[in-house]
Scaffold this active site. Structure first.
Site, PDB file in Angstrom:
ATOM      1  N   ASP A  10       0.739  -1.284  -0.137  1.00 39.82           N
ATOM      2  CA  ASP A  10       0.030  -0.065  -0.140  1.00 39.82           C
ATOM      3  C   ASP A  10       1.057   1.218   0.183  1.00 39.82           C
ATOM      4  OD1 ASP A  10      -2.413   1.502   0.129  1.00 39.82           O
ATOM      5  OD2 ASP A  10      -2.078   1.649   2.401  1.00 39.82           O
ATOM      6  N   SER A  11       0.335   2.408  -0.159  1.00 38.58           N
ATOM      7  CA  SER A  11       1.105   3.539  -0.246  1.00 38.58           C
ATOM      8  C   SER A  11       1.767   3.759   1.073  1.00 38.58           C
ATOM      9  CB  SER A  11       0.218   4.840  -0.602  1.00 38.58           C
ATOM     10  OG  SER A  11      -0.870   4.964   0.348  1.00 38.58           O
ATOM     11  N   CYS A  73      -4.536  -1.434  -2.146  1.00 40.57           N
ATOM     12  CA  CYS A  73      -4.588   0.022  -2.349  1.00 40.57           C
ATOM     13  C   CYS A  73      -5.501   0.148  -3.613  1.00 40.57           C
ATOM     14  CB  CYS A  73      -3.301   0.674  -2.779  1.00 40.57           C
ATOM     15  SG  CYS A  73      -3.205   2.514  -3.128  1.00 40.57           S
ATOM     16  N   GLU A 151      -2.178   7.895   8.824  1.00 41.43           N
ATOM     17  CA  GLU A 151      -0.549   7.608   8.766  1.00 41.43           C
ATOM     18  C   GLU A 151       0.084   8.350  10.179  1.00 41.43           C
ATOM     19  OE1 GLU A 151       1.575   6.102   6.564  1.00 41.43           O
ATOM     20  OE2 GLU A 151      -0.204   5.179   5.622  1.00 41.43           O
ATOM     21  N   CYS A 183     -10.765   3.398   0.484  1.00 40.61           N
ATOM     22  CA  CYS A 183      -9.317   3.356   0.595  1.00 40.61           C
ATOM     23  C   CYS A 183      -9.170   2.457   1.847  1.00 40.61           C
ATOM     24  CB  CYS A 183      -8.999   4.577   0.862  1.00 40.61           C
ATOM     25  SG  CYS A 183      -7.330   5.031   1.430  1.00 40.61           S
ATOM     26  N   HIS A 185      -7.253   3.010   4.023  1.00 40.09           N
ATOM     27  CA  HIS A 185      -6.716   3.443   5.511  1.00 40.09           C
ATOM     28  C   HIS A 185      -8.150   3.771   6.048  1.00 40.09           C
ATOM     29  CE1 HIS A 185      -2.886   4.481   3.336  1.00 40.09           C
ATOM     30  NE2 HIS A 185      -2.401   5.032   4.380  1.00 40.09           N
TER      31      HIS A 185
END
Length: 259
Positions: A10-11, A73, A151, A183, A185
């Site tokens: 993932d990012s 992602c 994050e 997403c 996240h």
């Protein structure tokens, strides 16, 4: 049987929401997770940048001997999945926002989709809506800033609630009863989203669906691991100490050992 690890990327750390689902379903499987933290978030980057980062991430995992890769992602899936499948001779699984189950679940015919700008502008997302949301109104909102909050480990409290209250105002006004967390996240913000939207709104994500798909792919290839409980190893293109701190704040992965 195949004891090689499953690669996940993932990012950033958001894809751990998917790793959690994979471990829950396939606890014997070792997981190798790559957080491309140095380039996070992907949502505002160009398609060419996202494709380049995706190829680099999967290349790193492939060089370490993974038997399959989950692109955890939605933005990278929308931009690069076909390219990745052409580049690498192992199964590559992607994620798509849970539009189909949301369209099936809504009682009022109005569905919200929270996603990055990159996901919403992808052809894949457009096809998803046109194929599976016929007869349902879909209200898609780009959610800049949410990836950065996760994050930083800010998944509850004043910062998260303030950002969500503003971003989700169009969905409250539209009267949606189902919201897609588009997403990886965003599942870490599930409780905050529920607080902002109220108890009558159903929240859906794709983590369990991709875990089920991975299970089928590995079973069909007779490539499941057979042994003691698998562990997750973490790689990052960013600061390992900072990522480790956020991972600890985000999620207690239970018996999922980190090495």
């Amino acid at each position: 049987m195949n004891p090689l690890p499953i690669g996940i990327f993932d990012s950033g750390v958001g894809g751990l929401s998917v790793a959690r689902e994979i471990h829950s379903l396939l606890p014997a499987e070792p997981l190798l997770y790559l957080a491309d933290t140095a380039y996070c978030p992907y949502g505002g980057r160009s398609v060419d940048e996202i494709r380049a980062r995706s190829v680099a991430a999967v290349g790193t995992l492939y060089e370490r001997g993974v038997k399959a890769v989950v692109v955890a992602c939605n933005t990278a899936t929308g931009a690069a999945l076909e390219l990745l499948r052409a580049e690498f001779p192992i199964p590559i699984l992607g994620l798509e926002p849970a539009v189909k189950p949301a369209a099936q679940a809504t009682r009022v015919g109005r569905v919200g989709v929270m996603a990055t700008a990159g996901t919403l502008r992808s052809e894949r997302f457009g096809r998803l809506v046109s194929t599976f949301a016929q007869g349902v109104e879909v209200f898609a909102v780009a959610c800049p800033g949410l990836v950065e909050l996760v994050e930083a480990g800010e998944t509850e409290g004043e910062l998260a609630l303030g950002a969500l209250s503003e971003l989700l105002a169009p969905l409250r006004e539209a009267g949606v009863d189902t919201i897609v967390l588009g997403c990886t996240h965003y599942p870490f913000l599930r409780e905050a989203v529920a607080e902002v939207m109220g108890s009558g709104v159903t929240l859906l994500d794709s983590g369990r669906a991709v875990a089920n798909h991975l299970d089928r792919v590995l079973r069909d290839a007779d490539a499941l691991a057979d042994g003691p409980g698998g562990e997750i190893r973490m790689l990052t293109t960013g600061n390992p100490a900072a990522v480790a701190t956020v991972v600890q704040r985000l999620e207690d992965l239970g018996d999922l050992a980190r090495a």
